[in-house]
Every structure is written in C-alpha cells, then in structure tokens.
Design a protein around this motif. Structure first.
Motif, PDB file in Angstrom:
ATOM      1  N   ALA A  17       1.387  -3.536  -0.626  1.00  0.00           N
ATOM      2  CA  ALA A  17       1.498  -2.775   0.627  1.00  0.00           C
ATOM      3  C   ALA A  17       0.292  -1.855   0.795  1.00  0.00           C
ATOM      4  N   ARG A  18      -0.070  -1.139  -0.269  1.00  0.00           N
ATOM      5  CA  ARG A  18      -1.215  -0.223  -0.212  1.00  0.00           C
ATOM      6  C   ARG A  18      -2.510  -0.996   0.025  1.00  0.00           C
ATOM      7  N   LEU A  19      -2.656  -2.142  -0.646  1.00  0.00           N
ATOM      8  CA  LEU A  19      -3.854  -2.969  -0.486  1.00  0.00           C
ATOM      9  C   LEU A  19      -3.988  -3.457   0.955  1.00  0.00           C
ATOM     10  N   CYS A  20      -2.890  -3.947   1.542  1.00  0.00           N
ATOM     11  CA  CYS A  20      -2.925  -4.413   2.938  1.00  0.00           C
ATOM     12  C   CYS A  20      -3.269  -3.268   3.879  1.00  0.00           C
ATOM     13  N   ALA A  21      -2.658  -2.105   3.661  1.00  0.00           N
ATOM     14  CA  ALA A  21      -2.923  -0.943   4.511  1.00  0.00           C
ATOM     15  C   ALA A  21      -4.387  -0.514   4.400  1.00  0.00           C
ATOM     16  N   GLU A  22      -4.918  -0.472   3.178  1.00  0.00           N
ATOM     17  CA  GLU A  22      -6.314  -0.052   2.968  1.00  0.00           C
ATOM     18  C   GLU A  22      -7.304  -1.076   3.522  1.00  0.00           C
ATOM     19  N   ALA A  23      -7.021  -2.360   3.292  1.00  0.00           N
ATOM     20  CA  ALA A  23      -7.965  -3.408   3.697  1.00  0.00           C
ATOM     21  C   ALA A  23      -8.068  -3.546   5.212  1.00  0.00           C
ATOM     22  N   TYR A  24      -6.950  -3.373   5.907  1.00  0.00           N
ATOM     23  CA  TYR A  24      -6.958  -3.586   7.355  1.00  0.00           C
ATOM     24  C   TYR A  24      -7.103  -2.299   8.154  1.00  0.00           C
ATOM     25  N   GLY A  29      -2.650  -3.393  13.890  1.00  0.00           N
ATOM     26  CA  GLY A  29      -1.453  -4.000  14.468  1.00  0.00           C
ATOM     27  C   GLY A  29      -0.539  -4.557  13.394  1.00  0.00           C
ATOM     28  N   LEU A  30      -0.119  -5.826  13.587  1.00  0.00           N
ATOM     29  CA  LEU A  30       0.823  -6.449  12.659  1.00  0.00           C
ATOM     30  C   LEU A  30       0.149  -7.143  11.467  1.00  0.00           C
ATOM     31  N   ARG A  31      -1.172  -7.200  11.443  1.00  0.00           N
ATOM     32  CA  ARG A  31      -1.856  -7.945  10.367  1.00  0.00           C
ATOM     33  C   ARG A  31      -1.494  -7.475   8.958  1.00  0.00           C
ATOM     34  N   PRO A  32      -1.503  -6.168   8.678  1.00  0.00           N
ATOM     35  CA  PRO A  32      -1.147  -5.760   7.311  1.00  0.00           C
ATOM     36  C   PRO A  32       0.270  -6.208   6.928  1.00  0.00           C
ATOM     37  N   ARG A  60      -5.068   5.795 -13.692  1.00  0.00           N
ATOM     38  CA  ARG A  60      -4.889   5.901 -12.236  1.00  0.00           C
ATOM     39  C   ARG A  60      -5.595   4.741 -11.555  1.00  0.00           C
ATOM     40  N   PRO A  61      -4.915   4.039 -10.629  1.00  0.00           N
ATOM     41  CA  PRO A  61      -5.580   2.933  -9.923  1.00  0.00           C
ATOM     42  C   PRO A  61      -6.690   3.450  -9.005  1.00  0.00           C
ATOM     43  N   VAL A  62      -7.868   2.801  -9.083  1.00  0.00           N
ATOM     44  CA  VAL A  62      -9.004   3.202  -8.250  1.00  0.00           C
ATOM     45  C   VAL A  62      -9.463   2.072  -7.326  1.00  0.00           C
ATOM     46  N   ALA A  63      -9.009   0.832  -7.600  1.00  0.00           N
ATOM     47  CA  ALA A  63      -9.307  -0.313  -6.730  1.00  0.00           C
ATOM     48  C   ALA A  63      -8.211  -1.354  -6.915  1.00  0.00           C
ATOM     49  N   LEU A  64      -7.961  -2.097  -5.842  1.00  0.00           N
ATOM     50  CA  LEU A  64      -6.943  -3.153  -5.864  1.00  0.00           C
ATOM     51  C   LEU A  64      -7.535  -4.447  -5.329  1.00  0.00           C
ATOM     52  N   ALA A  65      -7.025  -5.574  -5.828  1.00  0.00           N
ATOM     53  CA  ALA A  65      -7.465  -6.888  -5.338  1.00  0.00           C
ATOM     54  C   ALA A  65      -6.280  -7.836  -5.311  1.00  0.00           C
ATOM     55  N   LEU A  66      -6.294  -8.720  -4.303  1.00  0.00           N
ATOM     56  CA  LEU A  66      -5.339  -9.827  -4.226  1.00  0.00           C
ATOM     57  C   LEU A  66      -6.127 -11.098  -4.510  1.00  0.00           C
ATOM     58  N   LEU A  67      -5.749 -11.796  -5.585  1.00  0.00           N
ATOM     59  CA  LEU A  67      -6.372 -13.069  -5.931  1.00  0.00           C
ATOM     60  C   LEU A  67      -5.387 -14.187  -5.641  1.00  0.00           C
ATOM     61  N   VAL A  68      -5.901 -15.282  -5.077  1.00  0.00           N
ATOM     62  CA  VAL A  68      -5.054 -16.424  -4.733  1.00  0.00           C
ATOM     63  C   VAL A  68      -5.653 -17.686  -5.360  1.00  0.00           C
ATOM     64  N   LEU A  69      -4.779 -18.482  -5.982  1.00  0.00           N
ATOM     65  CA  LEU A  69      -5.209 -19.740  -6.593  1.00  0.00           C
ATOM     66  C   LEU A  69      -5.690 -20.731  -5.538  1.00  0.00           C
ATOM     67  N   ASP A  70      -6.533 -21.667  -5.963  1.00  0.00           N
ATOM     68  CA  ASP A  70      -6.909 -22.760  -5.067  1.00  0.00           C
ATOM     69  C   ASP A  70      -5.884 -23.890  -5.186  1.00  0.00           C
ATOM     70  N   GLU A  71      -6.039 -24.899  -4.341  1.00  0.00           N
ATOM     71  CA  GLU A  71      -5.066 -26.002  -4.287  1.00  0.00           C
ATOM     72  C   GLU A  71      -4.959 -26.771  -5.602  1.00  0.00           C
ATOM     73  N   LEU A  72      -6.016 -26.756  -6.405  1.00  0.00           N
ATOM     74  CA  LEU A  72      -6.016 -27.486  -7.674  1.00  0.00           C
ATOM     75  C   LEU A  72      -5.620 -26.606  -8.855  1.00  0.00           C
ATOM     76  N   GLY A  73      -5.517 -25.299  -8.600  1.00  0.00           N
ATOM     77  CA  GLY A  73      -5.198 -24.371  -9.681  1.00  0.00           C
ATOM     78  C   GLY A  73      -6.364 -24.139 -10.633  1.00  0.00           C
ATOM     79  N   SER A  74      -7.584 -24.436 -10.176  1.00  0.00           N
ATOM     80  CA  SER A  74      -8.751 -24.335 -11.059  1.00  0.00           C
ATOM     81  C   SER A  74      -9.574 -23.062 -10.871  1.00  0.00           C
ATOM     82  N   ALA A  82      -9.874  -3.569  -2.026  1.00  0.00           N
ATOM     83  CA  ALA A  82      -9.947  -2.219  -1.463  1.00  0.00           C
ATOM     84  C   ALA A  82     -10.175  -1.184  -2.555  1.00  0.00           C
ATOM     85  N   GLU A  83     -10.964  -0.177  -2.205  1.00  0.00           N
ATOM     86  CA  GLU A  83     -11.122   0.995  -3.057  1.00  0.00           C
ATOM     87  C   GLU A  83     -10.084   2.011  -2.634  1.00  0.00           C
ATOM     88  N   LEU A  84      -9.590   2.767  -3.600  1.00  0.00           N
ATOM     89  CA  LEU A  84      -8.607   3.801  -3.303  1.00  0.00           C
ATOM     90  C   LEU A  84      -9.271   5.167  -3.399  1.00  0.00           C
TER      91      LEU A  84
END
Length: 198
Positions: A17-24, A29-32, A60-74, A82-84
């Motif tokens: 939630a914090r990452l979405c709020a900080e990044a956008y 609007g509704l994107r976060p 204390r957290p100072v930066a957050l990241a969302l990582l997503v796998l690729d279709e092959l999992g490689s 985002a930086e906090l």
C-alpha cells in the motif's frame, strides 16, 4: 543496510500500500488502488510477486520495491520502486541513507536476474551508476536494463513479465462495490499500519 523480503501477509499488504501510494503520488486517481488490488489478487496469489525493502542499520525501511516474475520464472522485473522519507530529527548529526532506491536496485541486481525499465535518459543514468550496465531498446522509447545475473542477451529472448489488466481491475471496482470497498479498506489499513521497523 540490508534487503528484507517481506513475507508476512499483513506487513506485505502494508508495504505494498505504501509503495503504491509513494510510486503514484497523490494525484493518481484509482491507479494506486488498482495496482494494490491487482498485485494482491493476481500476482501474489500466483506467487509471482515479491515486496522487498531496503532497511537502514536500525531496521527502518528506507526504500521499497515490487518485483514480478517473468512468464518463464527465469527473471524478475522491478515493477514499482520508491524511496521513503527518512524523517531525521532536527539537530541529529547523522544523515539518512543516500539514494536508497538506487541502493536497493544495486543490492537486488547482485542477487537476482533483474530487469528494470527506464522511461528516460536520467533514469537510465541513475541505474547505470548502480550496476545495471546492459541496456536494450524496448517499445515506445523505453530502455530495458538487465542486471549482471539476467540470462537474456537480446530483446527476442527477453521473457515478458507477468502482469494483470489494470483497466479490468478498475472496471471490476465499478461493477462490484463490495470488492472495491474491501480493497480500499485494506489499502487504508495498510497505510495506517506501515511498520516502522522490519
């Protein structure tokens, strides 16, 4: 300084939630909320998303990241970063962590087959400085940076990151008020319960 993979579901929701709020930002609007809902409802359920934090020497957290796998999992793509605000007390000598978002990317690139997209030359330069040295030309002017452990050598052998349809999530909010209210409540609860330490 260390990287924390946030596995606890309540902490993960709060950090996402914090990452979405900080990044956008405030005017998004509704994107976060759509990103929060799509990530939890699709990518986390498929075990394709990871929320990571860079924490300082006091945990204390100072930066957050969302990582997503690729279709092959490689490999993994940095979807959000985002930086906090490190909120130093007035009169405190010690400064916060310098460039925490870049430090987080640098740490992740050493450990994982990492991909990060840059929208402009300034972003590309920032990530080059922290070890993302291989770059490919993507669509619509996007530059695709590959960490040293990433297996791809060209655009043709670069697998697509798993994703969800943001527009479909927003449409589902319009059709299903209960679902919208549930995700909105979880998003707000996440922001309110963001952990001071990890």
């Amino acid at each position: 300084m260390r990287v924390v993979h946030i596995k606890n579901s309540q902490q993960r929701e709060a950090c996402l939630a914090r990452l979405c709020a900080e990044a956008y930002g405030q005017e998004a609007g509704l994107r976060p909320l759509a990103t929060f809902a799509g990530t939890l409802g699709v990518l986390v359920k498929q075990e394709a998303a990871r929320v990571l934090a860079l924490v300082d020497d006091h945990s204390r957290p100072v930066a957050l990241a969302l990582l997503v796998l690729d279709e092959l999992g490689s490999s993994m793509t940095v979807m959000l970063l985002a930086e906090l605000d490190q909120g130093q007390d007035p009169g405190q000598e010690q400064k916060g962590v310098a460039r925490p978002a870049e430090r987080l990317v640098a740490e992740l690139a050493l450990k994982a087959p990492l991909r990060i997209d840059a929208r402009d030359a300034e972003q590309e330069a920032r990530f080059r400085e922290v070890g993302i040295t291989r770059w490919l030309d993507g669509k619509a002017g996007v530059r695709i940076g590959l960490g040293p452990k990433h297996p791809a050598t060209s655009l043709e052998d670069l697998p697509r990151a798993l994703t969800f349809d943001e527009a479909a999530v927003i449409q589902s909010f319009k059709r299903d008020r209960e679902q919208f209210d549930d995700y909105k409540a979880r998003f707000i609860r996440g922001l309110e319960s963001f952990p001071a330490m990890l």
